[in-house]
Design a protein around this motif. Structure first.
Motif, PDB file in Angstrom:
ATOM      1  N   LYS A  10      73.877  -5.193  49.781  1.00 16.04           N
ATOM      2  CA  LYS A  10      74.317  -6.394  50.448  1.00 16.04           C
ATOM      3  C   LYS A  10      73.683  -7.697  49.726  1.00 16.04           C
ATOM      4  O   LYS A  10      74.271  -8.523  49.554  1.00 16.04           O
ATOM      5  N   LEU A  11      72.349  -7.424  49.543  1.00 16.40           N
ATOM      6  CA  LEU A  11      71.534  -8.133  48.785  1.00 16.40           C
ATOM      7  C   LEU A  11      72.423  -8.654  47.364  1.00 16.40           C
ATOM      8  O   LEU A  11      72.340  -9.904  46.979  1.00 16.40           O
ATOM      9  N   MET A  12      72.641  -7.711  46.772  1.00 16.41           N
ATOM     10  CA  MET A  12      73.392  -8.266  45.241  1.00 16.41           C
ATOM     11  C   MET A  12      74.809  -8.695  45.562  1.00 16.41           C
ATOM     12  O   MET A  12      75.040  -9.587  44.785  1.00 16.41           O
ATOM     13  N   GLN A  13      75.506  -8.246  46.586  1.00 19.50           N
ATOM     14  CA  GLN A  13      76.797  -8.643  46.776  1.00 19.50           C
ATOM     15  C   GLN A  13      76.799 -10.111  47.297  1.00 19.50           C
ATOM     16  O   GLN A  13      77.459 -10.890  47.084  1.00 19.50           O
ATOM     17  N   ILE A  14      75.887 -10.355  48.053  1.00 22.41           N
ATOM     18  CA  ILE A  14      75.852 -11.689  48.888  1.00 22.41           C
ATOM     19  C   ILE A  14      74.720 -12.512  48.491  1.00 22.41           C
ATOM     20  O   ILE A  14      74.887 -13.652  48.198  1.00 22.41           O
ATOM     21  N   GLY A  15      73.565 -12.005  48.548  1.00 21.28           N
ATOM     22  CA  GLY A  15      72.228 -12.748  47.982  1.00 21.28           C
ATOM     23  C   GLY A  15      72.307 -13.483  46.759  1.00 21.28           C
ATOM     24  O   GLY A  15      72.124 -14.761  46.637  1.00 21.28           O
ATOM     25  N   LEU A  16      72.860 -12.872  45.696  1.00 23.72           N
ATOM     26  CA  LEU A  16      72.674 -13.635  44.715  1.00 23.72           C
ATOM     27  C   LEU A  16      73.829 -14.727  44.407  1.00 23.72           C
ATOM     28  O   LEU A  16      73.535 -15.594  43.858  1.00 23.72           O
ATOM     29  N   PRO A  17      75.152 -14.651  44.947  1.00 29.91           N
ATOM     30  CA  PRO A  17      76.052 -15.635  44.736  1.00 29.91           C
ATOM     31  C   PRO A  17      75.470 -16.823  45.518  1.00 29.91           C
ATOM     32  O   PRO A  17      75.910 -17.927  45.174  1.00 29.91           O
ATOM     33  N   VAL A  18      74.869 -16.494  46.857  1.00 30.33           N
ATOM     34  CA  VAL A  18      74.261 -17.619  47.514  1.00 30.33           C
ATOM     35  C   VAL A  18      73.325 -18.308  46.875  1.00 30.33           C
ATOM     36  O   VAL A  18      72.943 -19.706  46.895  1.00 30.33           O
TER      37      VAL A  18
END
Length: 557
Positions: free
Chosen positions: A499-507
């Motif tokens: 989840k961190l990779m999928q959402i955190g990085l784009p944010v």
């Protein structure tokens, strides 16, 4: 003559708002200390300005000090008005001023007599004397010569003594200084090194020097140089010193009404003659190769100058400058057929994706195969959830058996990174993108961030946002889609890490890229869309399975 420290000129014969002035008072003249330079009283001088115009520039010449108060570039707009290369905070601030002494001396503010010699030549003159030597006045002439079709002009400073004696100007070894300030245009609110910046440059013998100038810490260059410049993101003032014995000073002195000041001074040593004419040339205009490179060949400019290498004033990147130049050439070629830089950027994005296709295809195949073995991966996760070490070993064995690699999708990302950096440099510095409209009313300048709603004078605390922008939001959406399609679980990766990779990085990228040029986000958004479409094709339509295990291949042989 007597050597003194620089002092302010007398108020005799200075500008008056009425337009015509007298010669001041005897009391004011007598108040000047010995060694000060004072204007000889002269009746009938007027403070009316004069305007010179050619096909490129509109210049306002001011009798106050024989200076210039406006230098507009007619082909380049700042909002609805031409860019004014002289950014002033108050009305009494001027450019191309004369100073008796070094750069710390105040500018001469006495009125000069103005005469237009011909269509392109304007001459200011005034008589002065040194207090204590009233019987030997001297004449100062400031002569501006312009040329049609040129951003470069010439300023002659002629000083003639009335008797056959040395010109009595000596202030610590300096006779006089020509100064440019208070700041170069266009108008800005702050220098953030992205939307606008100032560089303080000197150039000599093929080497460009970028001076670190801060307020109160000027760069004083006593060595001979070819030229010195104040350079912004898109425009520059370049003083051609031609390797003469001048002291060049680059300064960042505060000026009233300005967010920050930038100045350039040229100081001339003591004059050892009774008459002298010093010629200075200044380029005041855009940082475009087409204009700057004209002065490398004598036949290409009206001044017959050559080998000036003014193009070195442009920004360049050592590592990826070559790639940026290639991309710029392709972008310009596309623009000739599609006269919209936003559309041209989209086409350029497609071209870049085609260039990277051999690498990205392998990445997509690897990601798709990883998706195909995910049911077996999940079985191992459940089976060995209490034994992390065993799970990792079984995962590695599974990947080897199925002939897939968890890192197979990383290569295209690494390959795209140089293109991203080159694109950033291109969209941040390419002159033609300045003011280039993609979608009217929304993306009106591809070299600047887009604006949906401006916040006026309000700035969001901590993050410093001044407007609501649409492209960063669209970018995050496309990045989330792209990440979801291309992300494959790793053996030691938890759901939280996923989840961190999928959402955190784009944010995170949303905040980092919020104020970058619109052109860069247009490129990245469409790159994400193409990437997502390609990955979807491999995941859902082509549905490639894992290759046969290595042992099966051996049996077939």
């Amino acid at each position: 003559f007597q050597t003194t420290e620089p002092v302010a000129t007398d108020t005799t014969g200075t500008a008056d708002t009425a337009g015509e002035i007298g010669d001041g008072t005897v009391a004011a003249r007598s108040a000047a200390p010995t060694g000060a330079v004072v204007a000889v009283p002269q009746d009938g001088l007027r403070s009316d300005t004069r305007t010179y115009t050619n096909d490129l520039i509109e210049v306002t010449l001011d009798p106050v000090g024989g200076s210039i108060t406006s230098y507009k570039l007619l082909d380049h707009l700042d909002g609805d008005e031409p860019v004014d290369m002289i950014f002033r905070g108050t009305e009494d601030q001027r450019a191309f001023t004369l100073h008796f002494g070094d750069y710390t001396a105040p500018p001469v503010t006495d009125l000069f007599e103005l005469q237009q010699q011909n269509q392109n030549v304007y001459e200011f003159s005034r008589n002065f004397y040194v207090v204590g030597q009233e019987d030997t006045p001297f004449t100062i002439i400031k002569r501006y010569t312009f040329q049609p079709g040129e951003y470069l002009f010439e300023l002659d400073v002629e000083i003639r003594n009335s008797v056959n004696q040395l010109v009595p100007l000596n202030f610590g070894g300096i006779a006089y200084t020509v100064g440019f300030g208070p700041q170069i245009g266009p108008i800005f609110e702050k220098l953030d090194q992205r939307t606008e910046f100032r560089r303080y440059l000197t150039y000599d013998d093929g080497k460009r020097n970028n001076s670190r100038v801060s307020e109160g810490k000027p760069e004083i260059v006593t060595d001979r140089v070819n030229w010195a410049a104040l350079a912004g993101k898109y425009f520059a003032v370049i003083a051609l010193t031609d390797n003469r014995e001048l002291t060049t000073v680059l300064a960042q002195e505060a000026r009233a009404g300005l967010p920050v000041g930038s100045q350039l001074y040229l100081s001339r040593p003591v004059i050892d003659a009774s008459r002298v004419t010093d010629s200075y040339q200044f380029y005041v205009g855009p940082k475009t190769p087409r204009q700057l490179n004209r002065y490398d060949t004598a036949e290409d400019n009206a001044w017959n100058r050559q080998d000036l290498e003014l193009g070195k004033v442009q920004e360049s990147r050592v590592l990826l400058g070559w790639l940026e130049n290639i991309l710029k050439w392709i972008l310009q070629l596309i623009y000739r057929g599609v006269p919209n830089y936003g559309v041209a950027i989209i086409i350029l994005t497609i071209i870049v994706k085609l260039i990277l296709w051999p690498l990205t295809r392998k990445s997509y195949q690897s990601n798709a195969r990883m998706q195909a073995v995910q049911p077996k991966v999940q079985e191992l996760r459940e089976k060995y959830k209490d034994n992390q070490q065993k799970m990792n070993q079984e995962m590695a064995a599974l990947y080897k058996k199925e002939g897939v690699s968890p890192l197979g999708g990383c290569l295209p990302l690494l390959a795209q990174f140089p293109f991203f950096l080159a694109m950033y440099g291109l969209f941040n510095n390419h002159f033609d993108l300045r003011g280039a409209v993609f979608i009217p009313g929304w993306i009106s300048d591809l070299s600047a961030p887009d604006v949906i709603v401006g916040f006026g004078d309000f700035t969001v605390p901590l993050i410093g946002w001044t407007a609501l922008r649409g492209l960063p939001i669209i970018f995050v959406a496309t990045q989330l889609i792209s990440t979801k399609l291309t992300q494959t679980p790793q053996a030691n990766q938890s759901n939280m890490q996923m989840k961190l990779m999928q959402i955190g990085l784009p944010v995170l990228f949303f905040f980092i890229l919020y104020n970058v040029p619109s052109g860069l986000l247009v490129y990245w958004i469409f790159s994400n869309l193409i990437t997502s479409a390609q990955q979807y094709y491999y995941n859902k339509i082509k549905k490639p399975g894992a290759p046969p295990p290595p042992d099966k291949k051996k049996r077939k042989r």
